[in-house]
Design a protein around this motif. Structure first.
Motif, PDB file in Angstrom:
ATOM      1  N   ILE A 143       7.369  46.306  97.685  1.00  0.00           N
ATOM      2  CA  ILE A 143       7.508  46.902  99.015  1.00  0.00           C
ATOM      3  C   ILE A 143       6.220  47.643  99.348  1.00  0.00           C
ATOM      4  O   ILE A 143       5.740  48.460  98.551  1.00  0.00           O
ATOM      5  N   ARG A 144       5.663  47.367 100.505  1.00  0.00           N
ATOM      6  CA  ARG A 144       4.414  47.999 100.930  1.00  0.00           C
ATOM      7  C   ARG A 144       4.629  48.677 102.278  1.00  0.00           C
ATOM      8  O   ARG A 144       5.357  48.182 103.134  1.00  0.00           O
ATOM      9  N   THR A 145       3.984  49.817 102.458  1.00  0.00           N
ATOM     10  CA  THR A 145       4.033  50.556 103.717  1.00  0.00           C
ATOM     11  C   THR A 145       2.666  50.512 104.380  1.00  0.00           C
ATOM     12  O   THR A 145       1.648  50.765 103.725  1.00  0.00           O
ATOM     13  N   LEU A 146       2.645  50.183 105.657  1.00  0.00           N
ATOM     14  CA  LEU A 146       1.412  50.113 106.429  1.00  0.00           C
ATOM     15  C   LEU A 146       1.585  50.918 107.704  1.00  0.00           C
ATOM     16  O   LEU A 146       2.676  51.420 108.008  1.00  0.00           O
ATOM     17  N   SER A 147       0.518  51.020 108.476  1.00  0.00           N
ATOM     18  CA  SER A 147       0.613  51.620 109.801  1.00  0.00           C
ATOM     19  C   SER A 147      -0.339  50.899 110.739  1.00  0.00           C
ATOM     20  O   SER A 147      -1.385  50.385 110.320  1.00  0.00           O
ATOM     21  N   VAL A 148       0.048  50.845 111.995  1.00  0.00           N
ATOM     22  CA  VAL A 148      -0.781  50.248 113.026  1.00  0.00           C
ATOM     23  C   VAL A 148      -0.652  51.117 114.270  1.00  0.00           C
ATOM     24  O   VAL A 148       0.456  51.483 114.672  1.00  0.00           O
ATOM     25  N   ASP A 149      -1.778  51.511 114.829  1.00  0.00           N
ATOM     26  CA  ASP A 149      -1.790  52.394 115.998  1.00  0.00           C
ATOM     27  C   ASP A 149      -0.968  53.655 115.749  1.00  0.00           C
ATOM     28  O   ASP A 149      -0.296  54.178 116.649  1.00  0.00           O
TER      29      ASP A 149
ATOM     30  N   VAL B 243       1.724  53.892 113.969  1.00  0.00           N
ATOM     31  CA  VAL B 243       3.144  53.592 113.771  1.00  0.00           C
ATOM     32  C   VAL B 243       3.338  53.068 112.350  1.00  0.00           C
ATOM     33  O   VAL B 243       2.712  52.091 111.947  1.00  0.00           O
ATOM     34  N   ARG B 244       4.204  53.719 111.602  1.00  0.00           N
ATOM     35  CA  ARG B 244       4.465  53.324 110.217  1.00  0.00           C
ATOM     36  C   ARG B 244       5.491  52.197 110.187  1.00  0.00           C
ATOM     37  O   ARG B 244       6.490  52.209 110.908  1.00  0.00           O
ATOM     38  N   TYR B 245       5.255  51.214 109.299  1.00  0.00           N
ATOM     39  CA  TYR B 245       6.206  50.124 109.114  1.00  0.00           C
ATOM     40  C   TYR B 245       6.019  49.585 107.708  1.00  0.00           C
ATOM     41  O   TYR B 245       5.128  50.024 106.960  1.00  0.00           O
ATOM     42  N   GLY B 246       6.845  48.640 107.314  1.00  0.00           N
ATOM     43  CA  GLY B 246       6.748  48.142 105.947  1.00  0.00           C
ATOM     44  C   GLY B 246       7.049  46.667 105.844  1.00  0.00           C
ATOM     45  O   GLY B 246       7.600  46.048 106.754  1.00  0.00           O
TER      46      GLY B 246
ATOM     47  N   ARG C 123      -0.674  42.895 115.937  1.00  0.00           N
ATOM     48  CA  ARG C 123      -1.589  43.590 115.023  1.00  0.00           C
ATOM     49  C   ARG C 123      -0.891  43.964 113.719  1.00  0.00           C
ATOM     50  O   ARG C 123      -1.519  43.979 112.651  1.00  0.00           O
ATOM     51  N   ALA C 124       0.399  44.249 113.790  1.00  0.00           N
ATOM     52  CA  ALA C 124       1.159  44.550 112.575  1.00  0.00           C
ATOM     53  C   ALA C 124       1.230  43.322 111.665  1.00  0.00           C
ATOM     54  O   ALA C 124       1.101  43.435 110.440  1.00  0.00           O
ATOM     55  N   VAL C 125       1.429  42.143 112.257  1.00  0.00           N
ATOM     56  CA  VAL C 125       1.450  40.915 111.462  1.00  0.00           C
ATOM     57  C   VAL C 125       0.081  40.658 110.844  1.00  0.00           C
ATOM     58  O   VAL C 125      -0.029  40.294 109.662  1.00  0.00           O
TER      59      VAL C 125
END
Length: 302
Positions: free
Chosen positions: A6-12, A14-17, A87-89
């Motif tokens: 499981i990885r957590t990222l952010s874009v602009d 906004v946190r997502y995983g 951008r999240a993808v």
């Protein structure tokens, strides 16, 4: 056992995983195709695709996500959402270190997958799209407005029932495999999301209000589009017209199913997508399958 990450990222901001079910390296053989990212509907998160794990897992790393506005991710900021989702993808692909991905988009997720492929074709190995909501007619809009009113009045049960029915073919003259089971599942899923996700209501409103853009065509990416033969959200005929805008695409329908073909024909859909993603990379998963060419041919049947 395959490794799960499981990885957590952010874009602009906004946190997502996202989640990766690694191809089982213990077999001694590496993946036969690029990582496969599955993008579902507005309330379908990273743990809702066990059938894809089972059928894609022998061939590839399987990637699922809680994109911004979905599941455990942060809510989307006000305004248009298509750009931030693309951008999240892209950030997932970069974080994986994957030059290219196989993309499978279903329903709401088809707009994200198709838009990403249009803007980043060099990052997409193959594109599979199911239940594409190309056109929403006035009757659908009216039904969804009733559902929104019920939700605004606090009637979650009424909303879940109305919303589920809006996405399904309830005509008794048109057979749908496991219709009532799928209907109950969709209702429960809506209720669960509304109860456990702090921004599920906002995500639903945005999904209903957004009008995804499926124009512009696509070339340079092998693509498969499929629909349930009784899809009442967007007819198979309109989905086939959309498929024809993708150069070299293939289109087929799956019998006795509607918009929720991924529930009603879960195994068939998983096998279809797995075979499409692997058909040019050596031996495909399972028995060979003949996928019809688009080229103006009649709608195929699996």
């Amino acid at each position: 056992m395959p490794e799960e990450i499981i990885r957590t990222l952010s874009v602009d901001g906004v946190r997502y995983g996202y989640r990766v079910l690694r191809h089982d390296r213990g077999t001694g053989a590496g993946p036969v195709t690029e990582p496969a990212l599955v993008i579902g509907g507005a309330l379908q998160g990273m743990y809702g695709w066990p059938q894809m794990d089972d059928h894609l897992g022998p061939a590839a790393d399987v990637v699922t996500a809680d994109l911004p506005g979905m599941g455990s991710a942060d809510p989307l900021p006000p305004g248009p959402s298509a750009g931030i989702l693309r951008r999240a993808v892209l950030a997932i692909a970069d974080d994986l270190g994957a030059p290219r991905l196989n993309l499978f988009g279903f329903s709401y997720g088809t707009a994200i997958a198709f838009g990403f492929a249009q803007r980043h074709p060099e990052r997409v190995a193959r594109l599979a799209l199911g239940g594409v909501p190309v056109h929403i007619d006035a009757a659908q809009v009216e039904c969804w407005e009733r559902a929104r009113e019920l939700l605004a009045d606090g009637d979650r049960d009424g909303f879940a029932a109305t919303a589920a029915d809006a996405l399904m073919c309830l005509d008794p003259e048109r057979p749908v495999h496991r219709r009532e089971l799928a209907r109950r599942y969709v209702r429960r899923s809506f209720l669960h999301a509304l109860t456990h996700s702090p921004h599920a209501t906002e995500s639903l409103y945005r999904a209903l209000a957004d009008r995804p853009d499926f124009s512009g065509g696509l070339s340079g990416v092998p693509a498969l589009v499929f629909a349930g033969e009784h899809d009442t959200v967007t007819s198979p005929a309109l989905q086939r017209e959309f498929a024809a805008t993708i150069e070299g695409s293939r289109f087929l329908t799956l019998p006795e199913s509607d918009h929720w073909v991924v529930l009603e024909r879960a195994v068939e859909v998983a096998e279809l997508v797995a075979r499409f993603f692997t058909e040019t990379e050596g031996a495909p998963v399972g028995a060979p399958v003949s996928l019809p060419r688009q080229a103006g041919a009649p709608v195929g049947r699996s």
